[in-house]
Design a protein around this motif. Structure first.
Motif, PDB file in Angstrom:
ATOM      1  N   TYR A 170       0.819  -1.228   0.000  1.00  0.00           N
ATOM      2  CA  TYR A 170       0.000   0.000   0.000  1.00  0.00           C
ATOM      3  C   TYR A 170       0.847   1.270   0.000  1.00  0.00           C
ATOM      4  O   TYR A 170       0.303   2.376   0.120  1.00  0.00           O
ATOM      5  N   ALA A 171       2.152   1.131  -0.109  1.00  0.00           N
ATOM      6  CA  ALA A 171       3.031   2.294  -0.054  1.00  0.00           C
ATOM      7  C   ALA A 171       2.672   3.305  -1.145  1.00  0.00           C
ATOM      8  O   ALA A 171       2.510   2.946  -2.312  1.00  0.00           O
ATOM      9  N   GLY A 172       2.514   4.546  -0.751  1.00  0.00           N
ATOM     10  CA  GLY A 172       2.306   5.617  -1.710  1.00  0.00           C
ATOM     11  C   GLY A 172       0.909   5.761  -2.262  1.00  0.00           C
ATOM     12  O   GLY A 172       0.686   6.563  -3.172  1.00  0.00           O
ATOM     13  N   VAL A 173      -0.066   5.015  -1.746  1.00  0.00           N
ATOM     14  CA  VAL A 173      -1.427   5.115  -2.263  1.00  0.00           C
ATOM     15  C   VAL A 173      -2.380   5.412  -1.114  1.00  0.00           C
ATOM     16  O   VAL A 173      -2.271   4.848  -0.029  1.00  0.00           O
ATOM     17  N   ASP A 174      -3.282   6.359  -1.352  1.00  0.00           N
ATOM     18  CA  ASP A 174      -4.325   6.699  -0.393  1.00  0.00           C
ATOM     19  C   ASP A 174      -5.568   5.904  -0.775  1.00  0.00           C
ATOM     20  O   ASP A 174      -6.174   6.135  -1.820  1.00  0.00           O
ATOM     21  N   MET A 175      -5.955   4.959   0.074  1.00  0.00           N
ATOM     22  CA  MET A 175      -7.048   4.056  -0.261  1.00  0.00           C
ATOM     23  C   MET A 175      -8.414   4.553   0.197  1.00  0.00           C
ATOM     24  O   MET A 175      -9.424   3.870  -0.031  1.00  0.00           O
ATOM     25  N   ARG A 176      -8.496   5.705   0.797  1.00  0.00           N
ATOM     26  CA  ARG A 176      -9.779   6.175   1.302  1.00  0.00           C
ATOM     27  C   ARG A 176     -10.806   6.300   0.184  1.00  0.00           C
ATOM     28  O   ARG A 176     -10.577   6.979  -0.815  1.00  0.00           O
TER      29      ARG A 176
END
Length: 572
Positions: A170-176
């Motif tokens: 999940y590094a570097g990604v905003d999953m909201r």
């Protein structure tokens, strides 16, 4: 859940000497001695008097249509709990929870209905995937209606965030507000050996679907969709569809599970391939990239939408607990566990039968608890107390054992160890046994001595990539430091050998597992199950007559928790 095809982390029957140095954790060299316990630490135990009629009668009764598949919170649960209390009492046990036979487990049941298709749109594409045939999904949230609306799809590889391994998909990604598309199992499950970032072929907890949903929620995702692939998942789509349809039970929480994703589900692999193609990607190529350290999540430029209604019911399910108090060290406990529940009513078969009776899974293991209780009572008290724990809601995610382990009636620091029984192998006698999670703890020494007494052997694990040690009720104890054995029937049958054993397991997996065909058969050959039950008796009695406090081997993931428990307990 059962170990539906012979998959074990096994011990070499001759290499596990009862004295010697410690070995590495499961998934590594399993031919080295796994314990510091000497032979003197493990007493000799005479065979128990096992009443096979109890096994047959309890299995037949629990798996009858009258019990409606033993789903938690149903009339089937009421009948099951009543039967177990009656049988435990007649066996000579005492109520295990401060004068009560039960421990209440607060659950919430959520039943989805009126499922809209899963629609995926973008890049000029508009795809529609039907519930059950193409995808399944549920919500853990206590909302009467679930709506996933134009949620951006992001391929997150194996969906793992493991700082201790330097791995973060999940590094570097905003999953909201976004939906994670996730591969099943670990990145190195296809390796031949046991070396790798995630134990090579041997699955870690990071490979389990439960972890993947947990991590997606921690990342703030709105949805999480795991790509089903039969080999790394270890079961076919029929099992997913049956298990994820109908009522689903979850642990009650103060916030109604609002910190979970809106939707957790699975998609068929061909569905995932179509989605990736529409995104201008190739699933095979992405999967290969996801196996490499440094992988970064890939936004797909597509959105997903679906909706469904939820009927919500809160109820108290029950663990059933009986105890045979010890006569010298009654405040030290040896656990015997099995889950009494199954799926209840499920997807009908071609005949219209919609009761998943769960005869093998796990009426047999529950019957084994009753038979063992009577055998130990007949033999008289042991030095330590013997506990018989029938837990609820294993099929819903180990909820009953998790609740007990988080709220133990008997302190975990005073719990020596135990055995878990999740489906007895009804295929006639075998020359061997299989053990899920061998090479992890000093309980291996007890197993080796018991096998020598039985004239049987252990067999190396053929499919450690399926991670069965994380998939039954012993795991709830193990992750808190309590060593637990999970022993299954062997694969080398006296009649027919390995080929016959594999054929029986394959037939059960394909035609009965988590389906209406898992029914009691009066023609079953119980001789092998009776041998296995005798082994369970010896293991429990050995632990209960010993003064040893078995630990996990050096380097095992659960050893730290055991060391903390021992520091706070009786000096184990």
């Amino acid at each position: 859940m059962i170990r539906n095809i012979f998959a074990t982390a096994m011990l070499s029957g001759t290499a596990l000497a009862l004295a010697g140095c410690s070995t590495t954790q499961s998934g590594q060299d399993q031919t080295r001695p796994a314990t510091m316990l000497g032979d003197a630490s493990i007493p000799d135990v005479a065979p128990g008097t096992i009443d096979l009629s109890i096994m047959k009668d309890v299995t037949r009764t629990l798996s009858s249509d009258e019990f409606e598949g033993r789903a938690p919170g149903t009339v089937g649960e009421e009948k099951t709990v009543s039967l177990l209390i009656d049988r435990f009492a007649k066996a000579g046990l005492q109520p295990g929870n401060k004068g009560s036979w039960v421990q209440e487990v607060p659950l919430v049941e959520i039943t989805g209905s009126d499922y809209a298709p899963l629609t995926v749109a973008g890049n000029g594409e508009a795809m529609r995937f039907e519930f059950a045939d193409d995808w399944v999904g549920v919500t853990y949230r206590e909302n009467e209606r679930t709506v996933l609306d134009d949620s951006e799809l992001v391929f997150v590889g194996y969906g793992i965030n493991a700082p201790e391994k330097g791995w973060n998909d999940y590094a570097g990604v905003d999953m909201r507000g976004k939906t994670a598309v996730i591969l099943v199992n670990d990145p190195d499950y296809e390796q031949q050996g046991m070396e790798g970032d995630f134990n090579g072929r041997a699955m870690t907890y990071y490979g389990r679907w439960t972890y993947k949903y947990e991590e997606a929620a921690r990342q703030g995702a709105a949805g999480a969709l795991i790509i089903h692939d039969t080999y790394p998942a270890a079961y076919g789509w029929n099992v997913v569809e049956s298990s994820w349809s109908g009522p689903q039970s979850f642990a009650q929480t103060a916030n109604g599970n609002m910190d979970e994703t809106q939707v957790n589900g699975w998609i068929q692999k061909p569905v995932a391939e179509r989605i990736m193609q529409a995104a201008g990607q190739d699933l095979s190529a992405l999967s290969a990239r996801a196996k490499q350290r440094g992988f970064r999540a890939v936004p797909l430029g597509l959105t997903a939408s679906t909706s469904f209604d939820n009927a919500i019911r809160k109820f108290q399910s029950k663990n059933v607990i009986g105890i045979l108090p010890g006569n010298e060290r009654p405040d030290e406990y040896v656990m015997h566990t099995a889950h009494w529940d199954h799926l209840g009513r499920c997807t009908p078969d071609a005949t219209g039968d919609d009761i998943c009776n769960g005869a093998i899974d796990n009426a047999t293991g529950t019957a084994a608890l009753v038979a063992l209780a009577e055998a130990h009572a007949d033999a008289g008290p042991a030095e330590r107390s013997l506990v018989f724990l029938a837990v609820t809601a294993e099929e819903q995610g180990l909820l009953g054992s998790e609740y007990y382990a988080a709220n133990p009636v008997f302190p975990l620091s005073q719990t020596v160890g135990g055995v878990n029984m999740d489906a007895m192998f009804i295929a006639g006698p075998a020359r061997d046994v299989t053990v899920v999670g061998g090479g992890k703890s000093e309980l291996d020494a007890f197993l080796t001595k018991a096998l020598l007494a039985e004239g049987r052997r252990a067999t190396p694990e053929p499919t450690p990539e399926k991670g069965y040690y994380y998939r039954s009720d012993h795991f709830s104890f193990a992750k808190r430091g309590v060593p637990m054995l999970y022993v299954d029937g062997g694969e080398d049958l006296v009649t027919g050998g390995v080929e016959a054993g594999a054929a029986v397991a394959k037939a059960y997996t394909e035609s009965a597992y988590h389906g209406p065909n898992d029914e009691y058969d009066p023609n079953w050959d119980w001789s092998g199950a009776l041998n296995d039950l005798q082994l369970f008796y010896r293991l429990g009695r050995m632990m209960a007559m010993s003064e040893a406090w078995p630990n996990w081997v050096e380097g095992d993931e659960f050893k730290e928790a055991r060391d903390v428990n021992c520091a706070n307990g009786l000096g184990c």
